[in-house]
Design a protein around this motif. Structure first.
Motif, mmCIF file in Angstrom:
data_model
loop_
_atom_site.group_PDB
_atom_site.id
_atom_site.type_symbol
_atom_site.label_atom_id
_atom_site.label_comp_id
_atom_site.label_asym_id
_atom_site.label_seq_id
_atom_site.Cartn_x
_atom_site.Cartn_y
_atom_site.Cartn_z
ATOM 1 N N GLY A 191 -31.411 -64.155 39.786
ATOM 2 C CA GLY A 191 -30.847 -65.336 39.133
ATOM 3 C C GLY A 191 -29.370 -65.424 39.496
ATOM 4 N N PHE A 192 -28.512 -65.447 38.453
ATOM 5 C CA PHE A 192 -27.079 -65.476 38.685
ATOM 6 C C PHE A 192 -26.414 -64.162 38.295
ATOM 7 C CE2 PHE A 192 -28.203 -69.941 38.192
ATOM 8 C CZ PHE A 192 -27.579 -70.490 39.305
ATOM 9 N N HIS A 193 -27.220 -63.151 38.045
ATOM 10 C CA HIS A 193 -26.683 -61.878 37.570
ATOM 11 C C HIS A 193 -26.705 -60.853 38.697
ATOM 12 C CE1 HIS A 193 -25.592 -58.681 34.877
ATOM 13 N NE2 HIS A 193 -26.679 -57.986 35.198
ATOM 14 N N VAL A 194 -25.582 -60.248 38.970
ATOM 15 C CA VAL A 194 -25.482 -59.244 40.034
ATOM 16 C C VAL A 194 -25.868 -57.886 39.484
ATOM 17 C CG1 VAL A 194 -23.957 -58.081 41.663
ATOM 18 C CG2 VAL A 194 -23.658 -60.525 41.205
ATOM 19 N N GLU A 195 -26.898 -57.286 40.081
ATOM 20 C CA GLU A 195 -27.343 -55.962 39.678
ATOM 21 C C GLU A 195 -26.704 -54.901 40.580
ATOM 22 O OE1 GLU A 195 -29.222 -55.220 37.185
ATOM 23 O OE2 GLU A 195 -30.023 -57.176 36.584
ATOM 24 N N LYS A 196 -26.416 -53.733 40.011
ATOM 25 C CA LYS A 196 -25.859 -52.617 40.772
ATOM 26 C C LYS A 196 -26.663 -51.357 40.489
ATOM 27 C CE LYS A 196 -21.185 -54.518 40.822
ATOM 28 N NZ LYS A 196 -19.759 -54.286 40.461
ATOM 29 N N ASN A 197 -27.959 -51.468 40.644
ATOM 30 C CA ASN A 197 -28.867 -50.360 40.391
ATOM 31 C C ASN A 197 -29.836 -50.233 41.558
ATOM 32 O OD1 ASN A 197 -28.145 -49.551 37.542
ATOM 33 N ND2 ASN A 197 -28.593 -51.732 37.270
ATOM 34 N N PRO A 198 -30.478 -49.096 41.696
ATOM 35 C CA PRO A 198 -31.433 -48.945 42.795
ATOM 36 C C PRO A 198 -32.575 -49.940 42.696
ATOM 37 C CG PRO A 198 -30.916 -46.819 41.788
ATOM 38 C CD PRO A 198 -30.350 -47.867 40.901
ATOM 39 N N LEU A 199 -33.054 -50.407 43.845
ATOM 40 C CA LEU A 199 -34.259 -51.233 43.852
ATOM 41 C C LEU A 199 -35.453 -50.409 43.404
ATOM 42 C CD1 LEU A 199 -33.745 -53.030 47.278
ATOM 43 C CD2 LEU A 199 -33.331 -53.964 45.006
ATOM 44 N N ARG A 200 -35.475 -49.136 43.821
ATOM 45 C CA ARG A 200 -36.536 -48.205 43.429
ATOM 46 C C ARG A 200 -35.900 -46.832 43.234
ATOM 47 N NH1 ARG A 200 -37.981 -51.720 47.112
ATOM 48 N NH2 ARG A 200 -36.733 -50.526 48.575
ATOM 49 N N LYS A 201 -36.345 -46.125 42.218
ATOM 50 C CA LYS A 201 -35.828 -44.784 41.962
ATOM 51 C C LYS A 201 -36.975 -43.925 41.470
ATOM 52 C CE LYS A 201 -32.000 -42.386 39.683
ATOM 53 N NZ LYS A 201 -30.835 -42.527 38.779
ATOM 54 N N ARG A 202 -37.141 -42.747 42.082
ATOM 55 C CA ARG A 202 -38.295 -41.946 41.728
ATOM 56 C C ARG A 202 -38.070 -40.468 42.035
ATOM 57 N NH1 ARG A 202 -38.237 -44.714 46.146
ATOM 58 N NH2 ARG A 202 -39.275 -44.110 48.068
ATOM 59 N N THR A 203 -38.903 -39.648 41.432
ATOM 60 C CA THR A 203 -38.902 -38.202 41.650
ATOM 61 C C THR A 203 -40.251 -37.798 42.223
ATOM 62 O OG1 THR A 203 -37.396 -37.840 39.797
ATOM 63 C CG2 THR A 203 -38.659 -35.946 40.584
ATOM 64 N N ILE A 204 -40.218 -36.976 43.272
ATOM 65 C CA ILE A 204 -41.435 -36.511 43.914
ATOM 66 C C ILE A 204 -41.509 -34.994 43.787
ATOM 67 C CG2 ILE A 204 -42.703 -36.368 46.095
ATOM 68 C CD1 ILE A 204 -41.270 -38.929 46.959
ATOM 69 N N LEU A 205 -42.651 -34.493 43.368
ATOM 70 C CA LEU A 205 -42.880 -33.053 43.295
ATOM 71 C C LEU A 205 -43.881 -32.696 44.389
ATOM 72 C CD1 LEU A 205 -43.160 -32.686 39.417
ATOM 73 C CD2 LEU A 205 -41.160 -32.276 40.856
ATOM 74 N N PRO A 206 -43.414 -32.391 45.587
ATOM 75 C CA PRO A 206 -44.324 -32.227 46.721
ATOM 76 C C PRO A 206 -44.983 -30.855 46.743
ATOM 77 C CG PRO A 206 -42.076 -31.796 47.415
ATOM 78 C CD PRO A 206 -42.009 -32.169 45.954
ATOM 79 N N THR A 207 -45.997 -30.736 47.598
ATOM 80 C CA THR A 207 -46.550 -29.415 47.885
ATOM 81 C C THR A 207 -45.550 -28.653 48.749
ATOM 82 O OG1 THR A 207 -47.663 -30.303 49.847
ATOM 83 C CG2 THR A 207 -48.907 -30.275 47.777
#
Length: 361
Positions: free
Chosen positions: A87-103
């Motif tokens: 819209g008209f609001h500027v965001e300053k955050n990640p588009l995606r953020k996640r934690t992975i616990l891999p093998t």
């Protein structure tokens, strides 16, 4: 270990209580090997190169603080995030953020376009990813190798990307044991690479338009680095065999053991401080500074256009110095007695400077 070096390490430990158990153990192990490798015989020799235990501890903690500050940028800072408009609001955050616990995996391979990478030892195995641009970061384990790459751009209708403000994604890989992985390889464009508290067999990296920062890393076999348009900082690191090519960037190496180290530098300055090194160095258009260090074998330096500064070298060594369009200048220095000495069979320095001065002070 002699009683003198043992006392130094014991006293150093007393000043490192602010560090985590992992950091403290890794540093004490490194400096124990540093003193053995340098064959220091007296307290005065140790302190000439490393300073007192209190002084060294202060430097160690400062280096960790610099990395901590660099890897903990707030997500709300414009420089740390991808600014996009909803819209008209500027965001300053990640588009995606996640934690992975891999093998479990034994190697890491990077194929990144615009991401900062921080790989270090920690309490548990985990990967943290924050996508700050339209290219999602993918991390999968295949054939015991952690593959980290950026996928093609994913357009979203409700996001208007301001590309001139777009920042790189951020990736953190935590390794539970110092020697959990054997190799890190791959490429990174427009992003920084930070490695800390690791023990590896091999590193092979191509870095473009980003800085490389390495702290307390032990490379037992080969370390190859090609860097263009970025600086290299190497601290408290042991390299058995290294081949570095640095183009358009400065090199700063401190308190490290460099056994067979080849460095080609173009359009950048290089400095070595408090190191045990065997160096083969060819520089174009840059100055070289070596201080409070010792050569543990034959060292050759070729300067195309730049000055060489030598200061407080730990041991008397043999010199072979020559300039075509420059001067050899001694300034209140007691290291060495003549340019073409044959008194030492192992420790010597050979320097050729085409356009520049050799300054010993």
């Amino acid at each position: 270990m002699s009683q003198i070096t043992d006392n130094y390490i014991t006293n150093l430990a007393k000043y490192l209580t602010d560090l985590s158990d992992i950091e403290r153990t890794n540093n004490l192990n490194f400096y124990r090997e540093f003193l053995l490798d340098g064959d220091f015989q007296t307290k005065e020799e140790i302190e000439k190169e490393l300073g007192t235990p209190a002084e060294l501890a202060k430097l160690i903690k400062q280096d960790y603080e610099r990395i901590k500050a660099k890897t903990a940028v707030s997500k709300n800072e414009a420089s740390a995030s991808d600014n996009y408009v909803r819209g008209f609001h500027v965001e300053k955050n990640p588009l995606r953020k996640r934690t992975i616990l891999p093998t479990k995996f034994g190697k890491i391979k990077l194929s990144l376009i615009n991401a900062d990478v921080f790989i270090h030892q920690g309490e548990r195995l985990a990967i943290f990813i924050a996508d700050y641009n339209s290219r999602p970061v993918n991390a999968v384990v295949a054939n015991q190798t952690l593959l980290i790459d950026e996928l093609p751009s994913k357009e979203e209708n409700h996001h208007l990307l301001l590309n001139w403000q777009t920042g790189g994604s951020r990736i953190e890989v935590i390794i539970p044991k110092q020697n959990s992985i054997t190799k890190i390889s791959g490429t990174n464009i427009d992003g920084d690479i930070i490695l800390q508290n690791l023990q590896l067999n091999e590193i092979s990296l191509t870095q473009r338009n980003g800085n490389t920062l390495i702290n307390n890393v032990n490379v037992n076999k080969n370390f190859q680095l090609s860097s263009k348009n970025g600086d290299l900082t190497l601290v408290q690191t042991k390299i058995v065999k290294g081949i570095f090519d640095i183009h358009n960037g400065d090199t700063n190496i401190k308190r490290s053991i460099l056994k067979r180290f080849t460095l080609e530098s173009t359009n950048g300055d290089a400095s070595f401080s408090q190191c045990n090194l065997t160096l083969k160095f060819q520089a174009k258009n840059g100055d070289i500074k070596i201080k409070q260090s010792q050569f543990i074998n034959k060292t050759t330096i070729i300067l195309a256009a730049g000055d060489l500064y030598l200061n407080q070298l730990a041991h008397d060594i043999s010199y072979q110095l020559a300039t075509e369009h420059g001067n050899i200048i001694y300034h209140r220095s007691s290291i060495g007695t003549k340019f073409y000495s044959k008194t030492s069979l192992n420790d010597w320095l050979k320097v050729t400077a085409n356009t520049g001065d050799i300054i010993i002070y």
